[in-house]
Design a protein around this motif. Structure first.
Motif, short mmCIF file in Angstrom:
data_model
loop_
_atom_site.label_atom_id
_atom_site.label_comp_id
_atom_site.label_asym_id
_atom_site.label_seq_id
_atom_site.Cartn_x
_atom_site.Cartn_y
_atom_site.Cartn_z
N ILE A 216 -3.84 21.98 -6.04
CA ILE A 216 -2.38 21.99 -5.99
C ILE A 216 -1.87 20.90 -6.92
N ASN A 217 -1.22 21.35 -8.00
CA ASN A 217 -0.78 20.41 -9.05
C ASN A 217 -1.93 19.50 -9.47
N GLY A 218 -3.11 20.10 -9.55
CA GLY A 218 -4.30 19.38 -10.04
C GLY A 218 -5.13 18.73 -8.97
N GLN A 219 -4.61 18.58 -7.75
CA GLN A 219 -5.31 17.88 -6.68
C GLN A 219 -6.08 18.88 -5.81
N HIS A 220 -7.35 18.61 -5.59
CA HIS A 220 -8.18 19.53 -4.82
C HIS A 220 -7.92 19.40 -3.32
N VAL A 221 -7.88 20.54 -2.65
CA VAL A 221 -7.77 20.62 -1.18
C VAL A 221 -8.73 21.70 -0.72
N THR A 222 -9.47 21.43 0.33
CA THR A 222 -10.35 22.45 0.89
C THR A 222 -9.87 22.85 2.27
N GLY A 223 -9.95 24.15 2.56
CA GLY A 223 -9.56 24.65 3.86
C GLY A 223 -8.07 24.87 4.01
N TYR A 224 -7.69 25.44 5.14
CA TYR A 224 -6.29 25.67 5.46
C TYR A 224 -5.71 24.38 6.03
N ASN A 225 -4.87 23.73 5.24
CA ASN A 225 -4.35 22.42 5.62
C ASN A 225 -2.86 22.35 5.24
N PRO A 226 -1.98 22.98 6.03
CA PRO A 226 -0.56 23.05 5.66
C PRO A 226 0.10 21.69 5.50
N GLN A 227 -0.34 20.69 6.28
CA GLN A 227 0.26 19.36 6.12
C GLN A 227 -0.03 18.78 4.74
N GLN A 228 -1.28 18.96 4.29
CA GLN A 228 -1.62 18.47 2.96
C GLN A 228 -0.95 19.31 1.88
N PHE A 229 -0.84 20.62 2.11
CA PHE A 229 -0.10 21.47 1.17
C PHE A 229 1.32 20.94 1.00
N ASP A 230 1.98 20.69 2.13
CA ASP A 230 3.36 20.19 2.10
C ASP A 230 3.45 18.90 1.30
N ALA A 231 2.51 17.98 1.56
CA ALA A 231 2.57 16.68 0.91
C ALA A 231 2.46 16.80 -0.60
N LEU A 232 1.59 17.69 -1.06
CA LEU A 232 1.37 17.82 -2.51
C LEU A 232 2.47 18.63 -3.19
N LEU A 233 3.06 19.58 -2.47
CA LEU A 233 4.10 20.42 -3.08
C LEU A 233 5.47 19.76 -3.02
N ASN A 234 5.67 18.86 -2.09
CA ASN A 234 6.99 18.25 -1.91
C ASN A 234 7.12 16.89 -2.56
N LYS A 235 6.13 16.50 -3.38
CA LYS A 235 6.23 15.22 -4.07
C LYS A 235 7.43 15.21 -4.99
#
Length: 235
Positions: A216-235
């Motif tokens: 997400i925007n270059g940062q790797h995330v593994t698994g279903y992690n909506p909190q981390q998705f939010d953090a990376l997309l809402n920067k």
């Protein structure tokens, strides 16, 4: 065989150790590792914050820890006193660098938002479907989808992946498949143009052995992690 036997043993004894004789070459960790486990294939050997303990990253991106002075290998996550999972953070940094391996022009493109999401996904993986629902609910992402069906776990995922790739409208076919439309009816026959194998080869080269994975925007995330998705997309 030694590598797989070693890994299986350590998985069943995650806090234990595989004991061997102490190594005279303990001042040279690479030499000690090669001497103790000559058939163990690895790509990285790094020091850790723990004196005398080294991180070993295998060719399959599995992480082991090696003690040259005694010759022991053990597995598990290394945590700092302030609550950081150093093993997971190091793995994420390595995987973030693998983004360059994925040719975005070959992917299934969905959306046109300002945030870039590259995903490696399996049509029948429940966590992949949860993640797909999450991203489908946002209009601020452009998704680049690489299908990686785990055929041994999800027998119909390969046929579903080929159907998506061969469709005249791959985005619609993706949405139909991930919504469960073909869970209880036959998947239409589809030609194999080789792109699915290309996706699998790329994923293996990147060290992916499960799903889902995201950049997400270059940062790797593994698994279903909506909190981390939010953090990376809402920067």
């Amino acid at each position: 065989m030694l590598r797989f036997s070693l890994l299986l043993l350590c998985v069943f004894l995650p806090l234990g150790a595989c004991a061997i004789q102490p190594q005279e070459s303990s001042d040279n960790p690479a030499a000690a590792l090669s001497s103790a486990y000559p058939k163990l294939q690895y790509q990285l050997l790094n020091p850790t914050p723990v004196s005398g303990v080294y991180e070993v990253v295998t060719e399959n991106e599995e992480v082991l820890y090696f003690v040259p002075a005694s010759g022991h290998i053990f597995t598990g996550d290394l945590w700092s006193a302030d609550g950081h999972n150093l093993t997971a953070e190091n793995r994420s940094q390595r995987m973030t660098a693998k983004l360059k391996l994925f040719p975005l022009d070959k992917a299934i493109k969905i959306g046109d938002g300002p945030n870039q999401v590259v995903e490696v996904t399996d049509p029948d993986c429940p966590f992949c479907r949860h993640s797909s629902d999450y991203f489908a609910g946002r209009d601020d992402v452009t998704r680049y989808v690489f299908l990686f069906p785990l055929g041994q776990v999800h027998p119909n995922a390969i046929a579903k992946s080929r159907f998506i790739l061969a469709a005249d409208d791959p985005e619609q076919a993706y949405e139909d498949v991930f919504s469960g439309m073909y869970d209880h009816q036959p998947v239409p026959d589809a030609p194999d143009d080789g792109r699915l194998q290309l996706f699998r080869d790329i994923a293996h080269k990147a060290g992916v052995n499960g799903t889902p994975h995201f950049w997400i925007n270059g940062q790797h995330v593994t698994g279903y992690n909506p909190q981390q998705f939010d953090a990376l997309l809402n920067k």
